[in-house]
Write a protein that holds these residues in place. Structure first.
Motif, PDB file in Angstrom:
ATOM      1  N   UNK A   5       2.426  -3.446   7.701  1.00 58.88           N
ATOM      2  CA  UNK A   5       1.492  -3.299   6.589  1.00 58.88           C
ATOM      3  C   UNK A   5       0.608  -4.537   6.449  1.00 58.88           C
ATOM      4  N   UNK A   6      -0.570  -4.376   5.848  1.00 57.35           N
ATOM      5  CA  UNK A   6      -1.489  -5.509   5.714  1.00 57.35           C
ATOM      6  C   UNK A   6      -0.951  -6.578   4.775  1.00 57.35           C
ATOM      7  N   UNK A   7      -1.175  -7.825   5.157  1.00 54.71           N
ATOM      8  CA  UNK A   7      -0.755  -8.948   4.320  1.00 54.71           C
ATOM      9  C   UNK A   7      -1.908  -9.928   4.160  1.00 54.71           C
ATOM     10  N   UNK A   8      -1.756 -10.823   3.186  1.00 59.42           N
ATOM     11  CA  UNK A   8      -2.816 -11.772   2.865  1.00 59.42           C
ATOM     12  C   UNK A   8      -2.230 -13.165   2.678  1.00 59.42           C
ATOM     13  N   UNK A  33       0.806  -1.228   0.000  1.00 59.62           N
ATOM     14  CA  UNK A  33       0.000   0.000   0.000  1.00 59.62           C
ATOM     15  C   UNK A  33       0.835   1.272   0.000  1.00 59.62           C
ATOM     16  N   UNK A  34       2.143   1.172   0.306  1.00 62.49           N
ATOM     17  CA  UNK A  34       2.964   2.382   0.301  1.00 62.49           C
ATOM     18  C   UNK A  34       3.730   2.562  -1.012  1.00 62.49           C
ATOM     19  N   UNK A  35       3.440   1.743  -2.015  1.00 61.29           N
ATOM     20  CA  UNK A  35       4.095   1.898  -3.317  1.00 61.29           C
ATOM     21  C   UNK A  35       3.706   3.244  -3.921  1.00 61.29           C
ATOM     22  N   UNK A  95      -4.877  -4.762  -5.399  1.00 59.45           N
ATOM     23  CA  UNK A  95      -5.069  -5.060  -3.986  1.00 59.45           C
ATOM     24  C   UNK A  95      -3.830  -4.584  -3.226  1.00 59.45           C
ATOM     25  N   UNK A  96      -4.036  -3.666  -2.318  1.00 56.05           N
ATOM     26  CA  UNK A  96      -2.933  -3.066  -1.584  1.00 56.05           C
ATOM     27  C   UNK A  96      -2.626  -3.887  -0.337  1.00 56.05           C
ATOM     28  N   UNK A  97      -2.106  -5.072  -0.596  1.00 58.18           N
ATOM     29  CA  UNK A  97      -1.732  -6.014   0.455  1.00 58.18           C
ATOM     30  C   UNK A  97      -0.451  -6.717   0.037  1.00 58.18           C
ATOM     31  N   UNK A  98       0.335  -7.111   1.020  1.00 57.28           N
ATOM     32  CA  UNK A  98       1.529  -7.895   0.770  1.00 57.28           C
ATOM     33  C   UNK A  98       1.156  -9.369   0.727  1.00 57.28           C
ATOM     34  N   UNK A 115       9.225   2.698  -0.453  1.00 57.49           N
ATOM     35  CA  UNK A 115       8.044   3.001  -1.254  1.00 57.49           C
ATOM     36  C   UNK A 115       8.200   2.894  -2.744  1.00 57.49           C
ATOM     37  N   UNK A 116       9.421   2.566  -3.217  1.00 59.42           N
ATOM     38  CA  UNK A 116       9.573   2.560  -4.665  1.00 59.42           C
ATOM     39  C   UNK A 116      10.589   1.566  -5.211  1.00 59.42           C
TER      40      UNK A 116
END
Length: 200
Positions: free
Chosen positions: A119-122, A51-53, A71-74, A88-89
């Motif tokens: 950060x959120x992950x899945x 999500x921080x990309x 989807x902003x998840x790792x 972030x990049x």
């Protein structure tokens, strides 16, 4: 039957662009690894990215002409949150837990301005089995900076691997790289799975 391309580590979306026919992106490296096909227009696309990309809005705009969801998840082995070492990049952003070899301490991102963020992950294996059917045509691309070993191990253990039709993976020398021989043996036993272990 749905046809879906799941891009883990989508970043700017070059793999999807190559899948859709761009032979020049990435110097042709991506296009040359993908199976030739005439049905790319029948696919929908899911991209996973941090999500921080910093360039995620550009990625979304790049694919407004196709069914694309960012989807902003790792991608990881459980649902929740995980420490991510990031600026972030750059391509050096990765899960802190896999930024090591063996029992060594994790090394940090080379950018002195990087931060460790929760950060959120899945759980990717669960995502596949909860959102698709075994008769869907699923393509998975993994370029997740050392997390591929744990993620593939879970995909195999949960049998989600048998739901995939094509698998493209980039393997890194860090993370649990000692798992690679067994993972590749298990993957190659999956009947009907097209597998490439040389994603650039």
């Amino acid at each position: 039957m749905r046809k879906v391309f799941i891009d883990c580590g989508v970043r700017e979306g070059d793999a999807i662009a190559a899948f859709l026919g761009d032979k020049e992106v990435g110097g042709g490296e991506y296009y040359n690894r993908l199976l030739p096909r005439e049905d790319a227009h029948e696919f929908s696309f899911i991209g996973f990215e941090s999500p921080d990309f910093k360039f995620k809005e550009e990625t979304k705009k790049r694919f407004t002409h196709v069914p694309f969801e960012l989807k902003e998840q790792l991608v990881w082995i459980f649902d929740g949150a995980v420490e991510f070492d990031t600026d972030g990049e750059s391509y050096d952003c990765r899960l802190l837990e896999v930024s090591r070899t063996g029992d060594a301490e994790p090394w940090r991102h080379p950018n002195p301005l990087s931060e460790i963020k929760l950060l959120p992950c899945i759980d990717l294996a669960a995502f596949v089995m909860n959102n698709f059917n075994p008769d869907d045509y699923l393509i998975l691309k993994l370029d997740i900076e050392g997390a591929e070993y744990d993620v593939l191990q879970r995909i195999i253990e949960t049998k989600a691997i048998s739901w995939l039709n094509e698998l493209y993976a980039e393997y890194h020398w860090w993370g649990r790289a000692e798992l690679r021989p067994q993972l590749e043996d298990d993957i190659k036993k999956i009947e009907g799975l097209y597998y490439r272990n040389d994603w650039p």
